[in-house]
Design an enzyme around this catalytic site. Sequence first.
Site, PDB file in Angstrom:
ATOM      1  N   HIS A  34       0.828  -1.216   0.000  1.00 59.68           N
ATOM      2  CA  HIS A  34       0.000   0.000   0.000  1.00 59.68           C
ATOM      3  C   HIS A  34       0.858   1.260   0.000  1.00 59.68           C
ATOM      4  CE1 HIS A  34      -4.193  -1.258   0.127  1.00 59.68           C
ATOM      5  NE2 HIS A  34      -3.784  -2.327   0.790  1.00 59.68           N
ATOM      6  N   GLY A 124      -9.562 -13.285  -7.260  1.00 59.69           N
ATOM      7  CA  GLY A 124      -9.929 -12.727  -5.956  1.00 59.69           C
ATOM      8  C   GLY A 124      -8.986 -13.152  -4.845  1.00 59.69           C
ATOM      9  N   ALA A 125      -7.822 -13.702  -5.205  1.00 58.70           N
ATOM     10  CA  ALA A 125      -6.885 -14.150  -4.173  1.00 58.70           C
ATOM     11  C   ALA A 125      -5.774 -13.124  -3.944  1.00 58.70           C
ATOM     12  CB  ALA A 125      -6.280 -15.498  -4.559  1.00 58.70           C
ATOM     13  N   SER A 128      -3.221 -10.737  -8.398  1.00 57.78           N
ATOM     14  CA  SER A 128      -3.256  -9.893  -9.598  1.00 57.78           C
ATOM     15  C   SER A 128      -3.668 -10.601 -10.872  1.00 57.78           C
ATOM     16  CB  SER A 128      -1.896  -9.236  -9.830  1.00 57.78           C
ATOM     17  OG  SER A 128      -1.756  -8.185  -8.971  1.00 57.78           O
ATOM     18  N   ASP A 174       1.564  -3.770  -9.669  1.00 60.64           N
ATOM     19  CA  ASP A 174       1.190  -5.071 -10.246  1.00 60.64           C
ATOM     20  C   ASP A 174       1.530  -5.132 -11.727  1.00 60.64           C
ATOM     21  OD1 ASP A 174       0.174  -5.270  -7.740  1.00 60.64           O
ATOM     22  OD2 ASP A 174      -1.940  -5.249  -8.326  1.00 60.64           O
ATOM     23  N   TYR A 224      -9.999   0.405  -0.415  1.00 62.57           N
ATOM     24  CA  TYR A 224      -8.758   0.790  -1.105  1.00 62.57           C
ATOM     25  C   TYR A 224      -8.797   2.291  -1.427  1.00 62.57           C
ATOM     26  CZ  TYR A 224      -4.824   0.374  -4.373  1.00 62.57           C
ATOM     27  OH  TYR A 224      -3.606   0.508  -4.999  1.00 62.57           O
TER      28      TYR A 224
HETATM   29  C1  GLA Z   1      -3.348  -3.796  -5.184  1.00 61.18           C
HETATM   30  C2  GLA Z   1      -3.028  -2.677  -6.161  1.00 61.18           C
HETATM   31  C3  GLA Z   1      -1.548  -2.293  -6.099  1.00 61.18           C
HETATM   32  C4  GLA Z   1      -1.094  -2.040  -4.652  1.00 61.18           C
HETATM   33  C5  GLA Z   1      -1.539  -3.177  -3.744  1.00 61.18           C
HETATM   34  C6  GLA Z   1      -1.251  -2.889  -2.288  1.00 61.18           C
HETATM   35  O1  GLA Z   1      -2.713  -4.977  -5.588  1.00 61.18           O
HETATM   36  O2  GLA Z   1      -3.336  -3.065  -7.484  1.00 61.18           O
HETATM   37  O3  GLA Z   1      -1.312  -1.172  -6.910  1.00 61.18           O
HETATM   38  O4  GLA Z   1      -1.557  -0.805  -4.205  1.00 61.18           O
HETATM   39  O5  GLA Z   1      -2.927  -3.440  -3.874  1.00 61.18           O
HETATM   40  O6  GLA Z   1       0.123  -2.799  -2.070  1.00 61.18           O
END
Ligand code: GLA
Length: 387
Positions: A34, A124-125, A128, A174, A224
């Site tokens: 984050h 959903g895990a 990415s 990601d 988020y």
């Molecule tokens: C998700 C978002 C990323 C990042 C993470 C938390 O995966 O896509 O950009 O912010 O949360 O680190």
Amino acid sequence: MSLDCKTIHQEIYPYSTEIRTFFSPGRVNLIGEHIDYNGGYVMPFAISNGNAGCISIRLDQKIAFYSSNFSDYGIISSDLEHLEYVKDNGWANYAIGIIYELKKRNYLIPNGFDISITGNLPTGAGLSSSASIEALVITMMNECFHLGISKRDLSLISQYVENNYIHVNCGIMDQFVILNGIKDHALLLNTSSLEYKLVPMLLTEYEIVICNSLVKRGLVGSKYNERRQECDEALVIFQKFLDVSELCQISPSQFEMCKSYLGSNTLVKRSRHAVYENYRTIECFTAFNNKDYFKVGRLLTASHESLKDDYEVSCYELDLLVELALQNGSIGSRMTGAGFGGCTVSLVNKKDIEGFKKAVKDGYYQATGLLVEILVASVVDGTKEEV
Ligand code: GLA
């Protein structure tokens, strides 16, 4: 997996002749959570679970998408002039969004195409799966239509699609690691400059173990965005006292000096996480270089504590998995990804792996009635064509 994909492609599009196959990984973030939207350092890597995809070029302008993971949707088709977001297109919006954005930026996509995808990333895990599909499709376009886009820009365009087409306000981590990942390495990525250093991940004594809580990341969208907003609010206040443009430019001592001006305990907690998580990530890089894996482990666990108590993005099941990991031989464990469900990442001594898996499975099942999924990560290259 790629073989499967080709067979599926031929079944779905039996007329296709020249078929090209690509693979796009998922990602795990080791530390630096984050803070990719606060200009911080993150340390993600690409994993061998991901999406394989096949593409064949058509003579007309039609485009078609099929995923064996979402076979209920059947073949989703459109053409190169109709690329707007359609809710019913479900997963295919991640792919269509990429085409939409490339065309908007005047990249020439002269022909239609058929795409089929098959993946082994749990959705959903928090690994990415959506960024993996974006990266897959943008790489296919770049290679098949010779667009000449750098990997850095492929990452930025994919993030732009996620932010503006899908309307998820994610950071760059990601998409960047999925497109730029290097086998057996994590990236120490500066999310402000997009410069990175490699962190070797072939550890002689330890494995990186991923535990999927099976809790789908329910609150992730709204919470988020709420966290991002809280960080922005804190930054505006800090800027009255400090010459900074991003939260992660603030040092721990500057933070301690100025935190009382924030006027809200919530903002203190959120920004404390951002500032110290950034420092933990840099320290973790040094610890890797010194092969001080106990220190790496302590930093991972400290990161989890901060995500749980200060950033408040963990949940009962993730806390339980971390606790079970630490009680059963892990030297460091934390939630990974956006939180509110999804996976943990733990460093476990190779000789303890089997005992670890059994104890965590049993403990998690007893407490929740759920069968945790455990993967031992192999770290792979970013999205590319399979030859
Ligand atoms: C998700 C978002 C990323 C990042 C993470 C938390 O995966 O896509 O950009 O912010 O949360 O680190």
